[in-house]
Scaffold this motif. Structure first.
Motif, PDB file in Angstrom:
ATOM      1  N   SER A 294       0.837  -1.201   0.000  1.00 54.24           N
ATOM      2  CA  SER A 294       0.000   0.000   0.000  1.00 54.24           C
ATOM      3  C   SER A 294       0.870   1.249   0.000  1.00 54.24           C
ATOM      4  CB  SER A 294      -0.920   0.015   1.226  1.00 54.24           C
ATOM      5  OG  SER A 294      -1.766  -1.108   1.235  1.00 54.24           O
ATOM      6  N   PHE A 295       0.323   2.318  -0.586  1.00 52.50           N
ATOM      7  CA  PHE A 295       1.018   3.606  -0.572  1.00 52.50           C
ATOM      8  C   PHE A 295       0.578   4.384   0.665  1.00 52.50           C
ATOM      9  CE2 PHE A 295       0.911   8.185  -1.491  1.00 52.50           C
ATOM     10  CZ  PHE A 295       2.257   8.393  -1.729  1.00 52.50           C
ATOM     11  N   TYR A 296       1.543   4.870   1.413  1.00 48.88           N
ATOM     12  CA  TYR A 296       1.253   5.655   2.613  1.00 48.88           C
ATOM     13  C   TYR A 296       1.811   7.063   2.427  1.00 48.88           C
ATOM     14  CZ  TYR A 296      -0.037   1.405   5.139  1.00 48.88           C
ATOM     15  OH  TYR A 296      -0.651   0.257   5.550  1.00 48.88           O
ATOM     16  N   ASP A 297       0.909   8.050   2.415  1.00 50.58           N
ATOM     17  CA  ASP A 297       1.382   9.426   2.390  1.00 50.58           C
ATOM     18  C   ASP A 297       1.459  10.014   3.792  1.00 50.58           C
ATOM     19  OD1 ASP A 297      -1.305   9.383   2.734  1.00 50.58           O
ATOM     20  OD2 ASP A 297      -1.780  10.872   1.200  1.00 50.58           O
ATOM     21  N   HIS A 298       0.975   9.242   4.785  1.00 56.41           N
ATOM     22  CA  HIS A 298       1.070   9.658   6.188  1.00 56.41           C
ATOM     23  C   HIS A 298       1.402   8.439   7.042  1.00 56.41           C
ATOM     24  CE1 HIS A 298      -0.433  13.651   5.334  1.00 56.41           C
ATOM     25  NE2 HIS A 298      -1.472  13.137   4.698  1.00 56.41           N
ATOM     26  N   ALA A 299       1.951   8.703   8.224  1.00 57.65           N
ATOM     27  CA  ALA A 299       2.420   7.622   9.092  1.00 57.65           C
ATOM     28  C   ALA A 299       1.319   7.025   9.954  1.00 57.65           C
ATOM     29  CB  ALA A 299       3.545   8.120  10.001  1.00 57.65           C
ATOM     30  N   HIS A 300       0.102   7.592   9.918  1.00 58.34           N
ATOM     31  CA  HIS A 300      -0.986   7.148  10.789  1.00 58.34           C
ATOM     32  C   HIS A 300      -0.580   7.254  12.268  1.00 58.34           C
ATOM     33  CE1 HIS A 300      -3.758   5.521   7.667  1.00 58.34           C
ATOM     34  NE2 HIS A 300      -2.634   5.538   6.980  1.00 58.34           N
ATOM     35  N   ASN A 301       0.295   8.172  12.537  1.00 62.48           N
ATOM     36  CA  ASN A 301       0.723   8.497  13.888  1.00 62.48           C
ATOM     37  C   ASN A 301       1.383   9.872  13.811  1.00 62.48           C
ATOM     38  OD1 ASN A 301       2.576   8.830  16.175  1.00 62.48           O
ATOM     39  ND2 ASN A 301       2.129   6.719  16.694  1.00 62.48           N
ATOM     40  N   ASP A 302       0.714  10.876  14.357  1.00 63.66           N
ATOM     41  CA  ASP A 302       1.224  12.242  14.220  1.00 63.66           C
ATOM     42  C   ASP A 302       2.596  12.414  14.838  1.00 63.66           C
ATOM     43  OD1 ASP A 302      -0.736  13.694  12.744  1.00 63.66           O
ATOM     44  OD2 ASP A 302      -2.081  13.599  14.460  1.00 63.66           O
ATOM     45  N   TYR A 303       2.842  11.745  15.952  1.00 64.64           N
ATOM     46  CA  TYR A 303       4.139  11.885  16.615  1.00 64.64           C
ATOM     47  C   TYR A 303       5.259  11.352  15.726  1.00 64.64           C
ATOM     48  CZ  TYR A 303       0.978  12.350  20.594  1.00 64.64           C
ATOM     49  OH  TYR A 303      -0.046  12.734  21.443  1.00 64.64           O
ATOM     50  N   ALA A 304       5.027  10.164  15.153  1.00 60.78           N
ATOM     51  CA  ALA A 304       6.043   9.559  14.296  1.00 60.78           C
ATOM     52  C   ALA A 304       6.273  10.393  13.044  1.00 60.78           C
ATOM     53  CB  ALA A 304       5.622   8.139  13.913  1.00 60.78           C
ATOM     54  N   GLN A 305       5.200  10.917  12.468  1.00 59.73           N
ATOM     55  CA  GLN A 305       5.363  11.682  11.228  1.00 59.73           C
ATOM     56  C   GLN A 305       6.089  12.991  11.472  1.00 59.73           C
ATOM     57  OE1 GLN A 305       2.114  11.660   8.560  1.00 59.73           O
ATOM     58  NE2 GLN A 305       2.894  13.350   7.309  1.00 59.73           N
ATOM     59  N   ILE A 306       5.735  13.705  12.531  1.00 58.11           N
ATOM     60  CA  ILE A 306       6.423  14.965  12.828  1.00 58.11           C
ATOM     61  C   ILE A 306       7.901  14.716  13.116  1.00 58.11           C
ATOM     62  CG2 ILE A 306       6.561  16.896  14.445  1.00 58.11           C
ATOM     63  CD1 ILE A 306       3.516  16.631  14.784  1.00 58.11           C
ATOM     64  N   ALA A 307       8.191  13.647  13.866  1.00 57.20           N
ATOM     65  CA  ALA A 307       9.594  13.318  14.172  1.00 57.20           C
ATOM     66  C   ALA A 307      10.352  12.936  12.907  1.00 57.20           C
ATOM     67  CB  ALA A 307       9.661  12.197  15.189  1.00 57.20           C
ATOM     68  N   ALA A 308       9.698  12.206  11.994  1.00 55.21           N
ATOM     69  CA  ALA A 308      10.360  11.794  10.758  1.00 55.21           C
ATOM     70  C   ALA A 308      10.634  12.988   9.856  1.00 55.21           C
ATOM     71  CB  ALA A 308       9.508  10.764  10.023  1.00 55.21           C
ATOM     72  N   GLU A 309       9.717  13.946   9.825  1.00 53.18           N
ATOM     73  CA  GLU A 309       9.848  15.075   8.904  1.00 53.18           C
ATOM     74  C   GLU A 309      10.659  16.227   9.476  1.00 53.18           C
ATOM     75  OE1 GLU A 309       5.698  14.537   6.350  1.00 53.18           O
ATOM     76  OE2 GLU A 309       5.846  16.108   7.883  1.00 53.18           O
ATOM     77  N   SER A 310      10.486  16.509  10.760  1.00 50.36           N
ATOM     78  CA  SER A 310      11.155  17.672  11.371  1.00 50.36           C
ATOM     79  C   SER A 310      12.113  17.283  12.483  1.00 50.36           C
ATOM     80  CB  SER A 310      10.102  18.657  11.907  1.00 50.36           C
ATOM     81  OG  SER A 310       9.291  19.135  10.861  1.00 50.36           O
TER      82      SER A 310
END
Length: 452
Positions: free
Chosen positions: A354-370
């Motif tokens: 599957s293609f994921y444009d988001h991590a389905h976890n805001d904490y993980a996504q913010i940490a991964a990006e910033s």
């Protein structure tokens, strides 16, 4: 009008829709700044005292901007080795690079910065414009009653088993209530925050006056039924019905958990808590969950939670779990704001198609990006706002301010819980409304402190 509009176009989660939201916030902010320059607008105490939050927001925005500033390759190699290696690997297409960026996709980071500035503008405007009691009441009522309209629409569409095309996107209402959001979990996140504001309004309208006789009690009861408070109470029932029919497991869990957590904190912290406040909070749990919810799908929700398998949990956790190596590779500064969809495929195992444009976890996504730095800066804004709301419940005597403090505490808690398995903060409408919830914490502490 801008905040009422934001959820309607698919949660403003389309390019043109979030451009309207952000552009509208910039326009209003510019107009306020002109009035301020002409000495036609004043800086309220809540805005002035929220300077620590603005320092952190400014630092986060500066960090995002730094990600797409052209830098010497040696600098990028030192600050973000993986980003430098990734960009160096494309030199056969672009030729030798004289400069590099910390972000692996600078354009996505520029878009993310514009959104951040727009959300910050919403935070600023709420503090600047909601500067007296009548405006607090008006703002809260508008948010709640717009959410009620959303809730009625969502439930009716769900009961009619409709599949509706909304702004070019097919929304399947038959399986669950989704309103104007393509994803029911994000609609649930919206309802969590607006329900918190509604409960805050109810608490603000409570009194501790006790009826001396049964006649007086019946008179007060009839007066309450005929008062606007009854309309507000029925509105909350509608919001709970809509939330229940979303069948969002974490959405409903976050709502009732936040209600109980905020309720306990409110009772413990508030030196001016009334007996009626305790009764109201108990009735919200008992009546809404056991009576109202049982008529409109709480059994289906319970069955869905009971039927949740290990595979279901793993499916929801997979993107966040596979994001951990990404965070390890970009620990301090991240891969770049808005770049998750670009960075994640490298860390996704072959079994995940599957293609994921988001991590389905805001904490993980913010940490991964910033990076951890960016997550800490945003976490500081949320923590300071939550502390302001809790302090307001401790020091304020004004029922309206205590009610708004409760709304802020509950709304923040609900989204923090929900963010573990969803990405509400990546949806522009929900992110903007979350900034409103944060601003209510500062308003509840500092508005009219001279009359506290």
């Amino acid at each position: 009008m801008l905040l009422a509009w934001a959820p309607i176009p698919l949660g403003s989660n389309r390019g043109w829709a979030w451009a309207i939201l952000v552009g509208g916030a910039f326009f209003i902010l510019g107009f306020w700044l002109i009035l301020w320059a002409l000495e036609k607008a004043q800086v309220p105490d809540a805005l002035r005292n929220a300077w620590p939050a603005f320092v952190l927001l400014g630092a986060f925005a500066a960090l995002q901007a730094f990600h797409f500033v052209p830098l010497p390759p040696d600098w990028v190699e030192y600050l973000s080795p993986h980003s430098a290696r990734l960009q160096a690997a494309t030199t056969f297409l672009t030729g030798p690079r004289e400069t590099m960026t910390l972000s692996i996709e600078p354009h996505a980071s520029q878009v993310a910065l514009v959104k951040t500035l727009g959300y910050s503008a919403v935070f600023f405007l709420v503090l600047a414009l909601v500067n007296n009691r009548s405006r607090v009441l008006n703002a809260a009522r508008v948010l709640v009653y717009v959410a009620v309209i959303q809730g009625v629409y969502a439930v009716l569409m769900h009961l009619s088993f409709s599949n509706d095309e909304h702004f070019g996107t097919i929304i399947a209402h038959g399986t669950s209530a989704s309103g104007t959001y393509p994803n029911r979990n994000h609609f649930a996140g919206y309802l969590e925050m607006m329900s918190a504001v509604g409960i805050g309004l109810l608490i603000a309208g409570l009194s501790d006056k006790r009826a001396e006789t049964w006649k007086a009690f019946l008179r007060d009861l009839v007066a309450w039924v005929l008062s606007p408070k009854m309309v507000l109470r029925l509105s909350l029932c509608v919001l709970v019905i809509a939330l229940t029919t979303t069948h969002s497991r974490m959405g409903n869990t976050a709502f009732f958990s936040a209600l109980m957590i905020a309720g306990v904190l409110g009772i413990v912290l508030s030196r001016y808590a009334t007996r009626n406040t305790v009764i109201l909070l108990a009735s919200l749990v008992v009546l809404d969950l056991l009576i109202v919810g049982s008529w409109f799908g709480v059994e289906k929700l319970a069955a869905r939670i009971e039927a949740t398998t290990v595979e279901d949990v793993r499916t929801r956790e997979e993107p966040a779990a596979y994001t951990l190596p990404l965070i390890k590779d970009y620990p301090i500064l991240g891969a770049g704001p808005g770049t998750f969809y670009v960075a994640f495929p490298k860390y996704r195992p072959e079994t995940v198609v599957s293609f994921y444009d988001h991590a389905h976890n805001d904490y993980a996504q913010i940490a991964a990006e910033s990076g951890i730095l960016g997550l800490s800066l945003l976490g500081g804004v949320v923590l300071l706002s939550l502390i302001a709301a809790l302090r307001a419940q401790w020091v304020r005597r004004d029922p309206l301010m205590r009610g708004m403090a409760f709304a802020s505490t509950m709304g923040i808690t609900a989204l923090l819980i929900h963010s573990w398995v969803d990405f509400n903060l990546q949806i522009p409408a929900n992110a903007a409304l979350f900034m409103v919830i944060l601003a209510l914490g500062w308003i509840s502490l500092h508005l009219d402190r001279a009359h506290a």
